[in-house]
Enzyme design. Structure first.
Site, PDB file in Angstrom:
ATOM      1  N   THR A  18       0.824 -11.502   5.273  1.00  0.00           N
ATOM      2  CA  THR A  18       1.992 -11.511   4.649  1.00  0.00           C
ATOM      3  C   THR A  18       2.895 -10.068   4.831  1.00  0.00           C
ATOM      4  O   THR A  18       4.163 -10.243   4.868  1.00  0.00           O
ATOM      5  CB  THR A  18       1.866 -11.638   3.141  1.00  0.00           C
ATOM      6  OG1 THR A  18       0.815 -12.830   3.024  1.00  0.00           O
ATOM      7  CG2 THR A  18       3.019 -11.930   2.260  1.00  0.00           C
ATOM      8  N   ARG A  22      -3.719  -5.850   7.601  1.00  0.00           N
ATOM      9  CA  ARG A  22      -4.553  -5.177   6.789  1.00  0.00           C
ATOM     10  C   ARG A  22      -6.001  -5.552   7.209  1.00  0.00           C
ATOM     11  O   ARG A  22      -6.440  -6.672   7.224  1.00  0.00           O
ATOM     12  CB  ARG A  22      -4.231  -5.798   5.645  1.00  0.00           C
ATOM     13  CG  ARG A  22      -3.067  -4.959   4.931  1.00  0.00           C
ATOM     14  CD  ARG A  22      -2.609  -5.356   3.339  1.00  0.00           C
ATOM     15  NE  ARG A  22      -1.198  -5.111   3.324  1.00  0.00           N
ATOM     16  CZ  ARG A  22      -0.877  -5.321   2.108  1.00  0.00           C
ATOM     17  NH1 ARG A  22      -1.323  -5.786   1.107  1.00  0.00           N
ATOM     18  NH2 ARG A  22       0.458  -5.125   2.016  1.00  0.00           N
ATOM     19  N   SER A 113      -0.650  -1.236   0.963  1.00  0.00           N
ATOM     20  CA  SER A 113      -0.191  -1.623  -0.431  1.00  0.00           C
ATOM     21  C   SER A 113      -1.025  -1.365  -1.579  1.00  0.00           C
ATOM     22  O   SER A 113      -1.573  -0.482  -1.785  1.00  0.00           O
ATOM     23  CB  SER A 113       0.519  -2.666  -0.149  1.00  0.00           C
ATOM     24  OG  SER A 113       1.399  -3.041  -1.385  1.00  0.00           O
ATOM     25  N   HIS A 114      -0.979  -2.390  -2.315  1.00  0.00           N
ATOM     26  CA  HIS A 114      -1.801  -2.389  -3.643  1.00  0.00           C
ATOM     27  C   HIS A 114      -3.584  -2.578  -3.322  1.00  0.00           C
ATOM     28  O   HIS A 114      -3.988  -2.618  -4.250  1.00  0.00           O
ATOM     29  CB  HIS A 114      -1.466  -3.649  -4.428  1.00  0.00           C
ATOM     30  CG  HIS A 114      -1.499  -5.056  -3.787  1.00  0.00           C
ATOM     31  ND1 HIS A 114      -0.896  -5.374  -2.773  1.00  0.00           N
ATOM     32  CD2 HIS A 114      -2.556  -5.880  -4.008  1.00  0.00           C
ATOM     33  CE1 HIS A 114      -1.394  -6.655  -2.565  1.00  0.00           C
ATOM     34  NE2 HIS A 114      -2.420  -6.958  -3.291  1.00  0.00           N
ATOM     35  N   LYS A 126       2.225  -1.758   9.191  1.00  0.00           N
ATOM     36  CA  LYS A 126       3.267  -2.589   9.278  1.00  0.00           C
ATOM     37  C   LYS A 126       4.510  -2.180  10.117  1.00  0.00           C
ATOM     38  O   LYS A 126       4.864  -0.917  10.271  1.00  0.00           O
ATOM     39  CB  LYS A 126       3.684  -3.218   7.899  1.00  0.00           C
ATOM     40  CG  LYS A 126       4.109  -2.135   7.030  1.00  0.00           C
ATOM     41  CD  LYS A 126       4.350  -2.736   5.504  1.00  0.00           C
ATOM     42  CE  LYS A 126       4.563  -1.555   4.439  1.00  0.00           C
ATOM     43  NZ  LYS A 126       4.960  -2.314   3.245  1.00  0.00           N
ATOM     44  N   ASP A 277       2.904   0.729  -6.916  1.00  0.00           N
ATOM     45  CA  ASP A 277       1.821   0.411  -6.485  1.00  0.00           C
ATOM     46  C   ASP A 277       1.827   1.628  -5.247  1.00  0.00           C
ATOM     47  O   ASP A 277       2.102   2.374  -5.051  1.00  0.00           O
ATOM     48  CB  ASP A 277       1.868  -1.024  -5.848  1.00  0.00           C
ATOM     49  CG  ASP A 277       2.681  -1.276  -4.638  1.00  0.00           C
ATOM     50  OD1 ASP A 277       3.776  -0.596  -4.571  1.00  0.00           O
ATOM     51  OD2 ASP A 277       2.350  -1.940  -3.619  1.00  0.00           O
ATOM     52  N   ASP A 281       6.516   0.185  -3.456  1.00  0.00           N
ATOM     53  CA  ASP A 281       7.551  -0.756  -3.555  1.00  0.00           C
ATOM     54  C   ASP A 281       7.399  -1.943  -4.550  1.00  0.00           C
ATOM     55  O   ASP A 281       8.294  -2.574  -5.001  1.00  0.00           O
ATOM     56  CB  ASP A 281       7.470  -1.807  -2.262  1.00  0.00           C
ATOM     57  CG  ASP A 281       6.228  -2.408  -1.748  1.00  0.00           C
ATOM     58  OD1 ASP A 281       4.919  -2.108  -2.450  1.00  0.00           O
ATOM     59  OD2 ASP A 281       6.066  -3.029  -0.753  1.00  0.00           O
ATOM     60  N   ARG A 282       6.276  -1.840  -5.407  1.00  0.00           N
ATOM     61  CA  ARG A 282       6.035  -2.820  -6.573  1.00  0.00           C
ATOM     62  C   ARG A 282       6.465  -1.961  -7.915  1.00  0.00           C
ATOM     63  O   ARG A 282       6.145  -0.923  -7.936  1.00  0.00           O
ATOM     64  CB  ARG A 282       4.427  -3.337  -6.600  1.00  0.00           C
ATOM     65  CG  ARG A 282       4.073  -4.173  -5.186  1.00  0.00           C
ATOM     66  CD  ARG A 282       2.966  -5.039  -5.586  1.00  0.00           C
ATOM     67  NE  ARG A 282       2.427  -5.860  -4.488  1.00  0.00           N
ATOM     68  CZ  ARG A 282       1.566  -6.580  -4.701  1.00  0.00           C
ATOM     69  NH1 ARG A 282       1.148  -7.057  -5.763  1.00  0.00           N
ATOM     70  NH2 ARG A 282       1.455  -7.303  -3.691  1.00  0.00           N
ATOM     71  N   THR A 344       6.770 -16.660   0.258  1.00  0.00           N
ATOM     72  CA  THR A 344       6.376 -15.473  -0.264  1.00  0.00           C
ATOM     73  C   THR A 344       6.578 -14.254   0.905  1.00  0.00           C
ATOM     74  O   THR A 344       5.980 -14.517   1.908  1.00  0.00           O
ATOM     75  CB  THR A 344       4.764 -15.758  -0.575  1.00  0.00           C
ATOM     76  OG1 THR A 344       5.025 -16.573  -1.837  1.00  0.00           O
ATOM     77  CG2 THR A 344       4.191 -14.460  -0.961  1.00  0.00           C
ATOM     78  N   SER A 365       5.104 -10.939  -7.999  1.00  0.00           N
ATOM     79  CA  SER A 365       4.064 -10.398  -7.488  1.00  0.00           C
ATOM     80  C   SER A 365       4.557  -8.915  -7.877  1.00  0.00           C
ATOM     81  O   SER A 365       4.110  -7.999  -7.184  1.00  0.00           O
ATOM     82  CB  SER A 365       3.722 -10.233  -6.022  1.00  0.00           C
ATOM     83  OG  SER A 365       4.635 -10.245  -5.226  1.00  0.00           O
ATOM     84  N   LYS A 376      11.282  -4.520  -1.102  1.00  0.00           N
ATOM     85  CA  LYS A 376      11.209  -4.275  -2.656  1.00  0.00           C
ATOM     86  C   LYS A 376      11.244  -2.639  -2.940  1.00  0.00           C
ATOM     87  O   LYS A 376      10.695  -2.040  -2.212  1.00  0.00           O
ATOM     88  CB  LYS A 376      10.118  -5.040  -3.211  1.00  0.00           C
ATOM     89  CG  LYS A 376       8.658  -4.859  -2.563  1.00  0.00           C
ATOM     90  CD  LYS A 376       7.891  -5.998  -3.332  1.00  0.00           C
ATOM     91  CE  LYS A 376       6.260  -5.699  -2.652  1.00  0.00           C
ATOM     92  NZ  LYS A 376       5.995  -6.460  -1.437  1.00  0.00           N
TER      93      LYS A 376
HETATM   94  C1  VG1 Z   1       1.286 -10.569  -1.720  1.00  0.00           C
HETATM   95  C2  VG1 Z   1       2.175 -11.104  -2.661  1.00  0.00           C
HETATM   96  C3  VG1 Z   1       3.454 -10.968  -2.177  1.00  0.00           C
HETATM   97  C4  VG1 Z   1       3.973  -9.930  -1.372  1.00  0.00           C
HETATM   98  C5  VG1 Z   1       2.918  -9.326  -0.496  1.00  0.00           C
HETATM   99  C6  VG1 Z   1       3.045  -7.980   0.005  1.00  0.00           C
HETATM  100  O1  VG1 Z   1       0.973 -11.494  -0.648  1.00  0.00           O
HETATM  101  O2  VG1 Z   1       1.777 -12.232  -3.229  1.00  0.00           O
HETATM  102  O3  VG1 Z   1       4.398 -11.656  -2.986  1.00  0.00           O
HETATM  103  O4  VG1 Z   1       5.096  -9.861  -0.897  1.00  0.00           O
HETATM  104  O5  VG1 Z   1       1.588  -9.228  -1.262  1.00  0.00           O
HETATM  105  O6  VG1 Z   1       3.323  -6.903  -1.117  1.00  0.00           O
HETATM  106  P1  VG1 Z   1      -0.383 -12.630  -0.454  1.00  0.00           P
HETATM  107  O7  VG1 Z   1       0.052 -13.174   0.699  1.00  0.00           O
HETATM  108  O8  VG1 Z   1      -1.500 -11.678  -0.844  1.00  0.00           O
HETATM  109  O9  VG1 Z   1       0.094 -13.525  -1.867  1.00  0.00           O
HETATM  110  V1  VG1 Z   1       2.588  -5.591  -1.108  1.00  0.00           V
HETATM  111  O10 VG1 Z   1       3.414  -4.492  -2.229  1.00  0.00           O
HETATM  112  O11 VG1 Z   1       1.176  -5.582  -1.059  1.00  0.00           O
HETATM  113  O12 VG1 Z   1       3.128  -5.149   0.547  1.00  0.00           O
HETATM  114 CO    CO Z   2       3.327  -2.361  -1.926  1.00  0.00          CO
END
Ligand code: VG1
Ligand code: CO
Length: 543
Positions: A18, A22, A113-114, A126, A277, A281-282, A344, A365, A376
């Site tokens: 996504t 990772r 990310s998170h 990325k 996060d 971005d979150r 998504t 999310s 974001k």
């Molecule tokens: C998750 C969230 C999605 C978001 C993505 C990246 O993806 O659901 O809405 O865009 O993380 O966010 P997934 O495929 O695990 O549902 V971040 O802040 O982790 O780059």
């Molecule tokens: Co993030």
């Protein structure tokens, strides 16, 4: 200094999910793993040659080692100039801004990310394109193909660059500029919001709590909220980025931040709180006695857009990811602007933002953003809310309640089943897909199915089609259950079940979310066969 060509063999698991590639840190630390993927980026993006690349990361374990490798590879691959963040600390939205500010051909952001960090945590990489946004699917597919066909990569044997000092260096003939991304980002924010109004609001006795969760957002938050807006020192908690996020989960949601939620539910709570996060971005937005769901946050910003200087002229349109609640659709219908439903992941908003079809977008999310960057933006979202509070002079809770009174409430929750086996995850999605044709018209408890599909999206700008983006079951009266498998996890499968129910009657607006959704939870569990297939009887994470 010389340019070396290193023979290698492909890793077949380098398919971005996504949001980039990772994996566990250990995977990235093995010889050639990072190098192969970086070479695949250079192969898929020939425009980087002779051009500018932006580089930085969220500061997690392995960040700086990987950055030094990428600098040497950029030089060996003919990049003209690399703009790299001081200490290697670059939030995802700030990276997007730097790409746009400098007209770069793209950027590489090191972040998972998170996901947790540290030697046993996750690492990620990325690529963002020249518009500042995450690489679209066609590009990540090209990277994966290149990674699968790779037999060598190019790297300079130059020494490490000192990333702790601002300044200019050279590796081979590539110019390396160490910059302060916080200053540029803050300048952008000052163009978007009414800082004087927010300062007055803070000065008139309102209190805020910002929490960076020991991640990259800390320096940005301290500069914006404390230095520029005058919030008392210490308003930003956990502001020092740490390679393992101090052992925590840099995930701003009620499940990961129980102490913050508990504080905000007390009578002496601050007026406003937000958390960010790993890569900032979150955002999670809270008020005293009030937890704002991300879907509601998006809808409320849309409904009040004209109060924000950035949206003074109104919104051309908005977009939300498919699983995000339909709250913003209701606003768009009433206010008369367009709305789009995308798969998504932020990469699907890019074309709509570039074309000016939308100016605001979000995901359930904890992601909210606008056209100022192509990512974001957590700190932006907190500033937007503060600007709103300053303009409306109402509490967060009152704004939410008034919004529901006007548009109805979309009670919403996401239930995650983590650490499933890949087989079980696939079996659940297969079972759901197998029922799509026969579900419409069925009565399930007190819910009647209106429609069901496997979401597919055709990009209105370039016509690209993305299939199989999640199973949607729509019920009469506006309730929905959506199912998809996570594309950011690094172990097994995670099933995400997104639940939504529309409550028109104000008498029901006070219902506890999980209570309001309980019948839907039961129906969704049956449809996916969660207990039958995996033996799980409850979700691991409920947000
Ligand atoms: C998750 C969230 C999605 C978001 C993505 C990246 O993806 O659901 O809405 O865009 O993380 O966010 P997934 O495929 O695990 O549902 V971040 O802040 O982790 O780059
Ligand atoms: Co993030």
């Amino acid at each position: 200094m010389s340019r070396l060509i290193i023979p290698t063999t492909p890793f077949t698991d380098q398919k971005p999910g996504t949001s980039g590639l990772r994996k566990r840190v250990g995977m990235f630390c093995q010889p050639h793993y990072l190098e192969n993927f970086v070479q695949a980026i250079f192969a898929a993006v020939p425009a980087l040659q002779g051009n500018t690349l932006v580089l930085g990361g969220d500061g997690r374990f392995h960040n700086e080692v990987a950055l030094q490798t990428i600098l040497r590879m950029a030089a060996a691959n003919g990049v003209a100039r690399v703009i790299v963040a001081r200490h290697g600390l670059l939030s995802t939205p700030a990276a997007s801004h730097l790409i746009r500010l400098h007209g770069a051909a793209g950027g590489i952001i090191l972040s998972a990310s998170h996901n947790p960090g540290g030697p046993d945590g996750d690492f990620g990489i990325k690529f963002n394109a020249a518009n500042g946004g995450p690489a679209p699917e066609a590009l990540t597919d090209a990277m994966y193909r290149a990674a699968c066909a790779l037999h060598e990569y190019a790297i300079s044997d130059a020494a490490d660059i000192d990333l702790s000092q601002l300044g200019s260096h050279h590796i081979e003939s590539t110019q390396i500029e160490v910059v302060d991304p916080v200053a540029d980002y803050a300048t952008l924010m000052q163009q978007l919001f009414d800082f004087d109004a927010i300062r007055d609001w803070l000065r008139s006795g309102h209190r805020v709590r910002l929490d960076a969760l020991h991640a990259v957002g800390g320096p940005y938050a301290v500069h914006l909220f404390e230095d520029l807006l005058g919030a008392p020192l210490g308003s930003v908690r956990n502001a020092a980025p740490q390679p393992d996020f101090a052992g925590g989960h840099p995930d701003p949601n009620p499940a990961s931040c129980p102490e913050m939620i508990a504080q905000m539910l007390r009578d002496d709570a601050p007026d406003f709180a937000a958390a960010f996060d790993g890569d900032a971005d979150r955002n999670m937005v809270l008020g005293r006695h009030c937890v704002v769901t991300p879907s509601d946050s998006l809808a409320i910003l849309a409904a009040n857009a004209r109060l924000l200087p950035q949206f003074r002229d109104g919104l051309p349109g908005v977009a939300r990811s498919m699983p995000t609640s339909q709250a913003v659709d209701a606003v768009a219908r009433t206010e008369g602007f367009d709305w789009y439903e995308t798969p998504t992941g932020w990469k699907y908003f890019g074309n709509l933002l570039d074309a000016g079809r939308i100016a605001l977008c979000g995901e359930e999310s904890y992601g909210t953003g606008a056209a100022h960057v192509r990512e974001k933006d957590g700190i932006w979202a907190a500033l937007a809310w503060l600007n709103l509070l300053a303009a409306k002079r109402q509490s967060v809770a009152d704004i939410v309640t008034a919004h529901w009174a006007r548009f109805g409430r979309h009670a919403y929750s996401r239930h995650d089943y983590e650490g499933l086996s890949l087989e079980h995850g696939d079996a659940m999605l297969a079972r759901l897909r197998g029922q799509i044709a026969t579900l419409p018209g069925q009565q399930l408890g007190d819910l009647r199915v209106q429609a069901a599909d496997d979401f597919a999206y055709t990009d209105p700008m370039d016509g690209s089609v993305s299939q199989r983006q999640g199973v949607r079951v729509l019920f009469e009266g506006g309730a929905r259950a959506v199912f998809r498998l996570s594309g950011t996890g690094t172990e097994g499968a995670t099933l995400r079940v997104y639940l939504e129910r529309y409550l028109a009657d104000p008498a029901q607006h006070g219902l506890a979310t999980q209570q309001a959704l309980a019948p839907l939870v039961a129906v969704a569990g049956e449809l996916a066969g969660i207990a039958a297939i995996s033996g799980r009887t409850a979700a691991d994470v409920v947000t």
